[in-house]
Design an enzyme around this catalytic site. Sequence first.
Site, PDB file in Angstrom:
ATOM      1  N   LYS A   1       0.839  -1.199   0.000  1.00  0.00           N
ATOM      2  CA  LYS A   1       0.000   0.000   0.000  1.00  0.00           C
ATOM      3  C   LYS A   1       0.878   1.255   0.000  1.00  0.00           C
ATOM      4  CE  LYS A   1      -3.740  -2.533   2.118  1.00  0.00           C
ATOM      5  NZ  LYS A   1      -4.424  -2.973   3.325  1.00  0.00           N
TER       6      LYS A   1
ATOM      7  N   GLN B   1      -4.914  -1.965   9.703  1.00  0.00           N
ATOM      8  CA  GLN B   1      -4.687  -3.258   9.051  1.00  0.00           C
ATOM      9  C   GLN B   1      -5.216  -4.388   9.935  1.00  0.00           C
ATOM     10  OE1 GLN B   1      -3.353  -3.655   5.849  1.00  0.00           O
ATOM     11  NE2 GLN B   1      -3.946  -5.789   6.129  1.00  0.00           N
TER      12      GLN B   1
ATOM     13  N   ASP C   1     -11.349   2.132   3.924  1.00  0.00           N
ATOM     14  CA  ASP C   1     -11.543   0.681   3.758  1.00  0.00           C
ATOM     15  C   ASP C   1     -13.029   0.353   3.587  1.00  0.00           C
ATOM     16  OD1 ASP C   1      -9.345  -0.953   3.560  1.00  0.00           O
ATOM     17  OD2 ASP C   1      -8.982  -1.091   5.714  1.00  0.00           O
TER      18      ASP C   1
END
Length: 302
Positions: free
Chosen positions: A62, A106, A129
Amino acid sequence: MGKIETKKTIMTIIDGKEVAAALRKQIADEVAEMVRAGKRAPHLVAILVGTDGASQTYVGHKEKCCGECGFRSTVLRLPEETSEEELLAHIDRLNADEEVDGFIVQLPLPRHISEQKVIEAIDPRKDVDGFHPINVGRMNSGLPAFVSATPDGILSLLRYYGIETAGRHCVVIGRSNIVGRPVANLLSQKGWDCTVTLCHSRTRDLKQVAASADILIAALGKAEFVTADMVKPGAVVIDVGITRLPSDKTKSGWRLVGDVKYDEVAPKCSFITPVPGGVGPMTIISLMQNTLKAARHEIYPR
Ligand code: NAD
């Protein structure tokens, strides 16, 4: 975009890397334009708790992609023993930080931290997200929302290849909140107009249901589960699964396998995504697209 002629049909291998590269260039051009116009570059923050190997790799990818898109990126690395309270305090700080457009935590998190609490603590306007219940609910209602990266990436692939969806039967195998359920929901909405069947581990006659699909999306995480007898000739097959299997043929000692038995299924399809190189590269691009939308306040205008 590889077209392979087989006895029954012309099959196209969907090239996720190619689509991702095209979309990444588009994002980078738009960011360069923003910066030329005197605005700051979009800023994505990733919080990584602990030392899980796969999570470190994902966050590394990322970071790299942020660089390629011209974004500013920050990784907040926290030790495994970080308490839930401490993590929530970091989230509060990022929610309030005007220099941060979007951030992700994460997953998975260490077991002493509630993932749900963490997800719900993120300001929906920065939830790139797309896991916050407000974004999930808005997406389900067809309202502007941050859509989670993998379902969004799948839609981008269908769009890029001009795959007809209206009125077609789409069977999704797997009902997780991050892949199966949202992609089933989105494809049933206006504009995509599929007739959708969502299958899971309790579905009866799964083979027959799968074999009735015009578009089959396998997202169950079971290596090579979908065999040729489960696929209608000419179907579009999207393989989301990623399983690492030991291999003595690779330097790393493992190989990536999808949920579809590729070699026997591919000759029957009109389109198929390979693993790796299909859905995988699209996931990060969708996160970048969401971050750009966050920086522009596109989903939640100020
Ligand atoms: P998950 O384990 O959360 O969900 C799996 C789903 O599959 C469940 O709903 C379960 O009911 C269903 N299922 C399990 N066994 C089944 C069976 N025998 N028959 C029918 N349904 C069954 O998994 P997930 O997080 O949705 O991920 C699925 C796969 O996709 C995994 O391999 C994961 O690694 C991969 N994945 C890939 C990407 C990507 O970027 N390509 C992103 C996310 C997940």
